[in-house]
Enzyme design. Structure first.
Site, PDB file in Angstrom:
ATOM      1  N   ASP A 164       0.866  -1.170   0.000  1.00 28.32           N
ATOM      2  CA  ASP A 164       0.000   0.000   0.000  1.00 28.32           C
ATOM      3  C   ASP A 164       0.916   1.237   0.000  1.00 28.32           C
ATOM      4  OD1 ASP A 164      -2.291   1.627   0.434  1.00 28.32           O
ATOM      5  OD2 ASP A 164      -1.840   1.681   2.573  1.00 28.32           O
TER       6      ASP A 164
ATOM      7  N   THR B 104      -0.129   4.978   1.210  1.00 27.60           N
ATOM      8  CA  THR B 104      -0.338   5.868   2.360  1.00 27.60           C
ATOM      9  C   THR B 104      -0.204   5.101   3.670  1.00 27.60           C
ATOM     10  OG1 THR B 104      -1.872   7.091   0.986  1.00 27.60           O
ATOM     11  CG2 THR B 104      -1.907   7.567   3.344  1.00 27.60           C
TER      12      THR B 104
ATOM     13  N   LYS C 206     -16.034  18.682   0.305  1.00 31.83           N
ATOM     14  CA  LYS C 206     -14.620  18.523  -0.088  1.00 31.83           C
ATOM     15  C   LYS C 206     -14.391  17.077  -0.502  1.00 31.83           C
ATOM     16  CE  LYS C 206     -12.153  17.266   4.153  1.00 31.83           C
ATOM     17  NZ  LYS C 206     -13.013  17.319   5.307  1.00 31.83           N
TER      18      LYS C 206
ATOM     19  N   ARG D 299      -0.926  15.326  -1.595  1.00 27.19           N
ATOM     20  CA  ARG D 299      -2.310  14.833  -1.637  1.00 27.19           C
ATOM     21  C   ARG D 299      -3.224  16.030  -1.830  1.00 27.19           C
ATOM     22  NH1 ARG D 299      -3.166   9.845   0.857  1.00 27.19           N
ATOM     23  NH2 ARG D 299      -5.065  10.492   1.909  1.00 27.19           N
TER      24      ARG D 299
ATOM     25  N   GLY E   9      -5.087   3.537  -3.373  1.00 25.02           N
ATOM     26  CA  GLY E   9      -6.340   4.187  -3.771  1.00 25.02           C
ATOM     27  C   GLY E   9      -6.110   5.634  -4.170  1.00 25.02           C
TER      28      GLY E   9
ATOM     29  N   ARG F 164      -5.845   4.260  -7.763  1.00 23.54           N
ATOM     30  CA  ARG F 164      -7.318   4.302  -7.698  1.00 23.54           C
ATOM     31  C   ARG F 164      -7.893   2.892  -7.506  1.00 23.54           C
ATOM     32  NH1 ARG F 164      -8.170   9.516  -6.615  1.00 23.54           N
ATOM     33  NH2 ARG F 164      -8.177  10.939  -8.391  1.00 23.54           N
TER      34      ARG F 164
ATOM     35  N   LYS G 264      -7.332  -4.840  -4.978  1.00 23.46           N
ATOM     36  CA  LYS G 264      -5.993  -5.154  -4.480  1.00 23.46           C
ATOM     37  C   LYS G 264      -5.849  -6.668  -4.306  1.00 23.46           C
ATOM     38  CE  LYS G 264      -5.134  -0.850  -1.887  1.00 23.46           C
ATOM     39  NZ  LYS G 264      -4.750  -0.283  -0.591  1.00 23.46           N
TER      40      LYS G 264
ATOM     41  N   ASP H 247      -1.199  -1.054   6.025  1.00 24.47           N
ATOM     42  CA  ASP H 247      -1.358  -0.568   7.409  1.00 24.47           C
ATOM     43  C   ASP H 247      -2.796  -0.294   7.792  1.00 24.47           C
ATOM     44  OD1 ASP H 247      -1.257   2.987   7.442  1.00 24.47           O
ATOM     45  OD2 ASP H 247      -1.605   1.717   5.722  1.00 24.47           O
TER      46      ASP H 247
END
Length: 1115
Positions: free
Chosen positions: A392, A394, A548, A579, A660, A774, A780, A801
């Site tokens: 992953d 992030t 947002k 980001r 993602g 994405r 995954k 994580d």
């Protein structure tokens, strides 16, 4: 009214699955209502496997499902039933030892589960009965009980939130044990019961709740803000009241508890293959001996000599039956070739070996005060065989520690705080020309940042002398680090969020005035929408919707003419690795709001298709907005990330990033961590290259064919069997997004593109690195499964994580959890957990390498020592008329694997370091030497088998030639068959133990103790066993045999000589290897002195591959 409002709180599944009616406080609403009491389960949690009564039968059944255990049970029963040459004790005792040790281990593990269950079940809770608090054990809670929970306590079952000590009817909870999110979430009491905040008031409530039957889907049920789940913890709230709706094994936590799927290592598969070979050897030995026995007995004198006439029963027995019993007897005699104790030694090695990972101080993190964690010890050796690493981004590659960098408002870039008068537009440096947006737009943007979030305020403890910053008497807490970064960013520029009180959000503006906004609705963030919104009312009555989210989800919902000026900034920020989030708003009329409010409430109360209805309302509400601007937040890379990824590359592993996040951000991260090099040619399969048109599948097909041609068809076949030689002369990287992956994995029926997947897979396997952006969590797992099931079944490792990484962690052969900031869901579902990504280097290159070498040696050694053991027994049959006479005493047969030879190999398999750990970590190419299960292939297996056969022949025939003159003493006394067997056994025990001593490269006091101690124990036992008349033995075969044997000088000479002859090939091999290594070192040192004329590529790669690449570049 109250019944109606409570009746639809627990909504969930798409399809109606039946409902349950819960009577609050066990008081029916009215006598006239037809109500049939339903039976619900109690609140006991059971995670244990066994009970006191079923442990023995259940555990024995599970153990005898193992082929080797079942085989030895059959052999034992044959020994008991049929008249066999050896005692049933010889196979019964080792089997009993193995079964007992395994049962103790499994029983202990289950006892720990029982203890953990009891801690939960016996914990005290308070229930409101007759307006009083009654203390009960947690397991005695019934559905319908009103439960009181105090601050920092865990909810004992799934509750509907009725009332709180907070006047606004809110409470804060953490759900770390459920979904891994360690941050605070806000829940709201049912509006009609908010005022019932005392024991007396809550006891007056008469209501029923209609809700769905228990469902395991955690995320859909986290939706209702009135439902508090078992396992979550109450925070920052004095107390709450709730009514139990799901208890015990029907709670979401219990329904989501799944034992991890049984992962099996490649070593186990190799063991099964070797077992089949040895079983064939055993059957062939038994068949040969049975056949030759009847050939030998075809001579009447051999069949029935004068000194051994047959009994009447023997003469009347059918010949076929006699042959069958003889075959079984030979099977029993030779059955020790199958090493039953190997299984228990392997289990002990894995269990004890896993502690070395937990104890490793280099993998201890001072920041979180935790080290590595082993959840599954069965896969230690798989760590040394990894070919693909899926990670992953992030929180795994990055710190998940967000810092507000800049923002843009109406296309104007804002970076540094100047002063309140000047606003905060960037007015110095190279970007002066950006200018400023209107003051009203700046303030609108900052208010949106202060209002559109789910951040909570936690009051800091008052400490004397620490009042230098009176405005910072609190900390922000949220379920997302991004949100805190944005709120802190707004605070830096003069707008401070002061918290939520009685549904009113308070903010302090640049003029130090406090503004109040009534929070009407929160449209929560979800991974599908990728955005969140709030609806607020100002003190003047104006209604605003602030939203947002990711640019891909905001841009289609705002005025198109507003996009371009902001898009430039978003794209540039993404290229810089930040980001990005876009911020939009719209003003609502009262009429529009009433319509939205009605639709939202109806959707929330729906029992059927609730998710779809909510999504539809959100979609309709978040439309026709106006774009204000965008934010850029930096997520720093983890320390030593680039070095770790280069080391994994050099060790022959391919690293794939599955995230993602948006493509540009992920791409810049991949460059920063050197996953992509500047020389890497990137191949893209994304919405941008495939397009959004009708013929996107045709375009995808064209791209796949083009890339396939470039990577596979146009590349000349490489000569020579370079291990893991996936690196081409030109290095390629692939980027794919979730939408394109869906097209490849789930093509439309009419596209005729069933071979998309195969072409795509071939392209992926030829690329040095792959970036998938994405990605949904399920995608995954699909990627991991796709690679895992390719030809050759490469060993895959997933590392993540967060809760969204759990699916790929469970799918891979080895799952690694990072103990990050997104809770502990990943580390709890993983096989191993480490604090940081950099710890992977030591975990794989050092621990994984060593575990594999140790266990491979253990397995080969076990088969070797048992072949040495049983071959002389087979050869002996040719000299005793195939009479099934044992060569060794029953005590030696029983103790050989249990006592005499078991501890040295166990110590070796725990402590051996054939290469220093620092060398393994610093030279990743050593990892490739043991890759592809190199030490458990057929070639090394045959080497060990031939070595065992050679030594068995030396033992038997060496002693046989010694016995050509059977008078070994001065007085002419003759030695017997038990002396013969004991000499063979002595040479055997010393040879196999000294063979292990020769193989040992890393000596500790423990190795010395068990190796020399085992030999001393054998000598002591032999003296003791033969030196005492044992009352429980029918015949004292070994009485004084060992002592008598050692009085002969020729016996001593024979033992020493045979040990040397047996080990001579091994000693010769070691000498030749050391000469070769010295020559290699000399050549290396001389080559280092020659200056390198070619410039090497900056990444660490195998020397041979680097040379190929550089030569082609020069040409």
């Amino acid at each position: 009214m109250l019944r109606r409002s409570l009746s639809r709180l627990c909504a969930g599944e798409e399809k109606r699955v039946g409902t349950r009616t819960v009577v609050v406080g066990h008081r029916p609403v009215s006598e006239t209502d037809a109500y049939v009491a339903q039976k619900f389960c109690d609140n006991r949690i059971v995670s244990s496997k066994y009970t006191l009564w079923n442990f023995l039968p259940k555990n024995l059944f599970e153990q005898f499902r193992r082929i080797a255990n079942f085989y030895f049970l059959i052999i034992f029963l044959v020994q008991v039933i049929v008249d066999t040459p050896t005692s049933p004790v010889t196979s019964g005792l080792p089997l009993f030892f193995v079964i007992t040790v395994t049962a103790i281990k499994q029983g202990y593990e289950d006892w720990l589960r029982h203890r953990a269950d009891n801690e939960v079940n016996k914990s005290n809770v308070f229930i409101v009965e007759n307006a009083k608090q009654v203390q009960k054990e947690s397991e005695k809670i019934k559905v319908g009980d009103i439960v009181e929970v105090k601050a920092d306590e865990t909810f004992p079952c799934d509750l509907i939130f009725l009332a709180s000590s907070s006047p606004d009817g809110t409470c804060y909870v953490t759900t770390a044990s459920l979904d891994g999110e360690s941050n605070f979430k806000t829940h709201y009491a049912v509006r009609d019961t908010t005022v019932l905040c005392t024991d007396e008031a809550i006891d007056t409530l008469t209501a029923t709740i209609e809700c769905e039957q228990p469902q395991p889907d955690l995320y859909k049920s986290l939706g209702p803000e009135n439902l508090l789940l078992k396992g979550a913890t109450l925070k920052n709230t004095q107390k709450i009241y709730g009514v139990a709706v799901y208890t015990g094994m029907e709670t979401k936590m219990a329904l989501n508890y799944q034992g991890k799927s049984q992962k099996r290592s490649a070593v186990e598969k190799s063991i099964n293959g070797f077992l089949i070979v040895y079983l064939c050897i055993l059957l062939s030995k038994a068949t040969v001996c049975t056949t030759l026995k009847y050939v030998w007995q075809s001579n009447p004198f051999n069949d029935e000599p004068w000194y051994n006439e047959k009994t009447k029963k023997e003469k009347e027995t059918f010949k076929v039956l006699r042959m069958f019993t003889d075959f079984l007897s030979f099977m029993v005699l030779f059955n020790f070739i199958i090493p039953v104790s190997m299984y228990v030694t392997v289990e002990m090695q894995k269990f004890l070996g896993s502690f070395f990972i937990s104890w490793d101080k280099e993998m201890y993190d001072e920041e979180i005060k935790e080290g590595a964690l082993v959840n599954t010890s069965d896969l230690n050796e798989e760590l040394g065989q990894v070919e693909y690493v899926f990670t992953d981004k992030t929180g795994t590659l990055t710190e998940n520690s967000m810092e507000f960098i800049e923002c843009c408002i109406d296309g104007h870039k804002y970076k540094d705080c100047i002063s309140e008068v000047d606003g905060f537009s960037q007015t110095d440096g190279p970007l002066k020309y950006y200018g400023k947006a209107e003051k009203s737009r700046e303030e609108l943007f900052l208010r949106a940042l202060c209002l559109c979030h789910t951040v909570q305020i936690k009051e800091a403890d008052q400490v004397d002398g620490l009042m230098g910053h009176p405005e910072r008497k609190y900390t922000y807490i949220s379920s997302s680090p991004d949100e805190i970064a944005l709120v802190k960013g707004a605070e830096k520029y003069g707008f401070t969020f002061l918290g939520l009180e009685n549904d009113f959000m308070k903010i302090r503006n640049q003029k130090n005035e406090t503004e109040m906004y009534q929070l009407l609705h929160v449209l929560n963030f979800d991974p599908v929408r990728r955005r969140m919104s709030v609806i607020v009312r100002t003190t003047t009555g104006t209604l605003f919707l602030f939203c947002k989210g990711a640019d891909s989800s905001i841009f289609p919902r705002v005025q198109q003419e507003e996009i371009q000026q902001t898009k430039v900034h978003v794209d540039r920020n993404a290229m810089d690795g930040y980001r990005t989030l876009c911020v939009a708003f719209k003003e609502l009329t009262q009429k529009e709001y009433d319509k939205i409010d009605k639709q939202l409430n109806e959707a929330k109360m729906a029992l059927q298709d609730r998710e779809e209805k909510m999504a539809k309302v959100f979609e309709d509400t978040e439309a026709d907005m106006h774009l204000i601007g965008a934010t850029a937040v930096e997520d720093r890379l983890q320390e030593q990330l680039a070095e770790t990824i280069e080391a994994l590359h050099a060790a022959g592993m391919k690293v794939w990033v599955l995230t993602g996040d948006k493509m540009e951000t992920a791409k810049s991260t991949c460059y920063a961590c050197r996953l992509f090099q500047t020389s890497t040619e990137l191949l893209e399969l994304t919405a941008r290259t495939v397009g959004e048109s009708e013929r996107k599948e045709d375009r995808l097909h064209e791209l796949l064919i083009e890339y396939h041609k470039k990577l596979i068809q146009d590349v000349p076949k490489s000569r020579g069997g370079l291990k893991r030689s996936w690196t081409l002369t030109q290095e390629y990287g692939l980027i794919i997004d979730g939408a394109t992956l869906s097209l490849i994995l789930n093509p439309s029926q009419d596209s005729g593109s069933s071979n998309y997947k195969n072409i795509f897979l071939q392209i992926c396997l030829k690329c040095a690195a792959v970036l998938c952006c994405r990605m949904a969590p399920l995608q995954k797992a699909q990627i991991v499964r796709m690679v895992k099931n390719t030809k050759g079944s490469p060993i895959t490792l997933s590392v993540g994580d967060g809760a969204n990484d759990v699916s790929m962690i469970l799918e891979a052969h080895v799952g690694i959890g990072i103990k990050g900031k997104e809770g502990r869901q990943a580390s709890r579902n993983s096989d191993y957990a480490v604090p940081k990504f950099k710890h992977l280097r030591k975990l794989l290159l050092a621990h994984g390498h060593l575990y594999y070498v140790r266990i491979a040696h253990l397995v080969q050694y076990f088969f070797y020592k048992n072949l040495c053991f049983i071959l002389p027994q087979f050869l002996y049959q040719f000299f005793c008329g195939f009479s099934q006479q044992p060569l060794y005493d029953a005590a030696y047969l029983t103790m050989y694997n249990i006592c005499f030879t078991s501890l040295p190999i166990l110590a070796y398999s725990l402590l051996e370091q054939h290469i220093n750990i620092d060398t393994l970590t610093s030279d990743p190419q050593l990892y490739m030497k043991v890759s592809d299960n190199a030490m458990l292939q057929w070639r090394p297996f045959l080497y060990w088998t031939f070595l065992g056969a050679f030594e068995g022949l030396v033992f038997f025939f060496g002693v046989y030639f010694l016995f050509q003159n059977s008078s070994l003493e001065d007085n002419g006394k003759v030695f017997g068959n038990w002396t013969f067997g004991t000499i063979v056994f002595t040479v055997l025990v010393f040879t196999v133990t000294l063979k292990l001593a020769l193989d040992t490269r890393f000596w500790t006091w423990m190795n010395h103790f068990v190796i020399w101690g085992s030999l001393a124990f054998y000598v002591f036992f032999s003296f003791f066993w033969g030196g005492v008349i044992w009352p429980f033995l029918k015949q004292q075969r070994m009485y004084f045999v060992f002592t008598h044997m050692l009085t002969s000088v020729s016996t001593w000479l024979a033992i020493i000589l045979l040990i040397f002859i047996s080990l001579f090939p091994e000693i010769l091999l070691i000498v030749l290897k050391s000469i070769k290594e010295k020559n290699h070192q000399v050549r290396n040192e001389s080559s280092r002195k020659v200056p390198d004329s070619m410039s090497a590529r900056p990444s660490v790669r195998p020397l041979l591959l680097r040379t190929f690449s550089d030569e082609s570049n020069v040409l």
